[in-house]
Design a protein around this motif. Structure first.
Motif, PDB file in Angstrom:
ATOM      1  N   PRO A   1       0.845  -1.201  -0.042  1.00 33.26           N
ATOM      2  CA  PRO A   1      -0.037   0.010   0.060  1.00 33.26           C
ATOM      3  C   PRO A   1       0.839   1.262   0.058  1.00 33.26           C
ATOM      4  N   ASP A   2       2.169   1.286   0.526  1.00 35.31           N
ATOM      5  CA  ASP A   2       2.819   2.558   0.758  1.00 35.31           C
ATOM      6  C   ASP A   2       3.436   2.736  -0.935  1.00 35.31           C
ATOM      7  N   ALA A   3       3.630   1.887  -1.594  1.00 34.37           N
ATOM      8  CA  ALA A   3       4.073   1.898  -2.888  1.00 34.37           C
ATOM      9  C   ALA A   3       2.988   2.444  -3.660  1.00 34.37           C
ATOM     10  N   SER A   4       1.755   1.705  -3.470  1.00 37.82           N
ATOM     11  CA  SER A   4       0.818   2.422  -4.206  1.00 37.82           C
ATOM     12  C   SER A   4       0.418   3.699  -3.899  1.00 37.82           C
ATOM     13  N   ALA A   5       0.306   4.085  -2.893  1.00 43.74           N
ATOM     14  CA  ALA A   5       0.430   5.540  -2.477  1.00 43.74           C
ATOM     15  C   ALA A   5       1.351   6.381  -3.130  1.00 43.74           C
TER      16      ALA A   5
END
Length: 312
Positions: A107-111
């Protein structure tokens, strides 16, 4: 006067694998520097192809790092993201019957990807938070939390500062990313079809361009750092089983004083004497002594002798 404004636009179509989330968002809102864009993990997962024709029961083993607690049909696990959630965060709401959605792989990479795309297309420096719904120990109901973040502070640090009475704040660190996530959810709603929200009024939490910050993963307690790594029943079972792989979850070795106190609670007549860097225990069943030692980060090294694992 302080003011916080949240806008959750209508008009978002059904998200499908491969969809460009930023292209879906930008026609619906006018962003400015310092805005915080909040996106539900459901649409991130759909766009990233995390939709499965399957069941929660079938997908749960593959998403589980370890089981924390079970009660009937409810299973709380620590998943591969480090999040502790019911059913590893697998969701079968707002999807076709017979389908489930897994959480984003990172999720951090997606953000970060969403933040970069917004800056490239609009020139605006925004923060991005990806949210999911989670329960809370000791309280009924659920709230949204941040499971991914980029370009936004996830914690505010107040340690070392003083309040209006002159008291020094020692460990105060508001989880502002989680607070923003739950604030946005009030506008989005669970059934409103509004997976995006824009929070305006906390530009102080938005980091400079190209500084994505530590991400939401930074607020997850490390394994063994949580005081409640197992459910109550599971803790008893794990301590009695004494498997080495379960040791870390109980945390670092307790002090000899804590261990002595535990033994006196369980077996008031037992003898517990300090010997070197360990304790010699007698007057208690060896199996019980081993389980108590294991739960406190200690081990039996020979007949009646206990030593902390941290001393190895």
């Amino acid at each position: 006067m302080s003011e916080l404004r949240v806008v959750a636009p209508d008009g978002v179509p059904e998200v499908r694998p491969g969809d460009d989330l930023v292209a879906l968002l930008l026609p619906l809102v006018e962003l400015t520097d310092g805005d915080i864009v909040v996106v539900t993990s459901k649409v991130v997962s759909k766009a990233e192809g995390r939709l499965r024709t399957s069941t929660t029961a079938a997908e749960l083993p593959g998403e589980t790092l370890r089981v924390v607690a079970r009660r009937g049909e409810t299973t709380i696990v620590r998943n591969h993201l480090g999040l502790t959630m019911a059913a590893a965060g697998i969701d079968n709401s707002n999807v076709a019957a017979g389908s489930v959605v897994l959480l984003p792989e990172d999720p951090d990479a997606s953000a970060r990807a969403i933040r970069v795309a917004i800056q490239e297309r609009t020139g605006n420096n925004v923060g991005v938070i990806i949210t999911d719904t989670a329960g809370r120990a000791w309280r009924e109901g659920q709230t949204d939390i941040a499971i991914g973040a980029a370009g936004v502070r996830v914690l505010e640090q107040f340690a070392g500062r003083t309040d209006s009475y002159g008291n020094e704040l020692a460990v105060t660190a508001p989880a502002v990313a989680d607070e923003l996530a739950s604030t946005a959810e009030l506008a989005q709603g669970k059934l409103g079809g509004r997976p995006f929200a824009v929070v305006r009024g906390r530009a102080d939490l938005v980091l400079p361009p190209r500084d994505d910050g530590p991400g939401a993963a930074s607020v997850i307690r490390r394994e063994g750092g949580d005081l409640f790594g197992y459910g109550a029943r599971e803790a008893v079972v794990r301590a009695l089983a004494g498997r080495a792989g379960d040791q870390r979850t109980f945390g670092s070795s307790a002090s000899s004083g804590e261990v002595r106190a535990a033994f006196h609670v369980v077996a008031p007549d037992a003898s517990v004497k300090a010997e070197g860097n360990g304790l010699h225990v007698s007057g208690i069943a060896p199996e019980v002594a081993a389980a108590l030692a294991f739960a406190h980060g200690w081990q039996r090294v020979d007949d009646g002798m206990l030593r902390p694992l941290d001393s190895r």
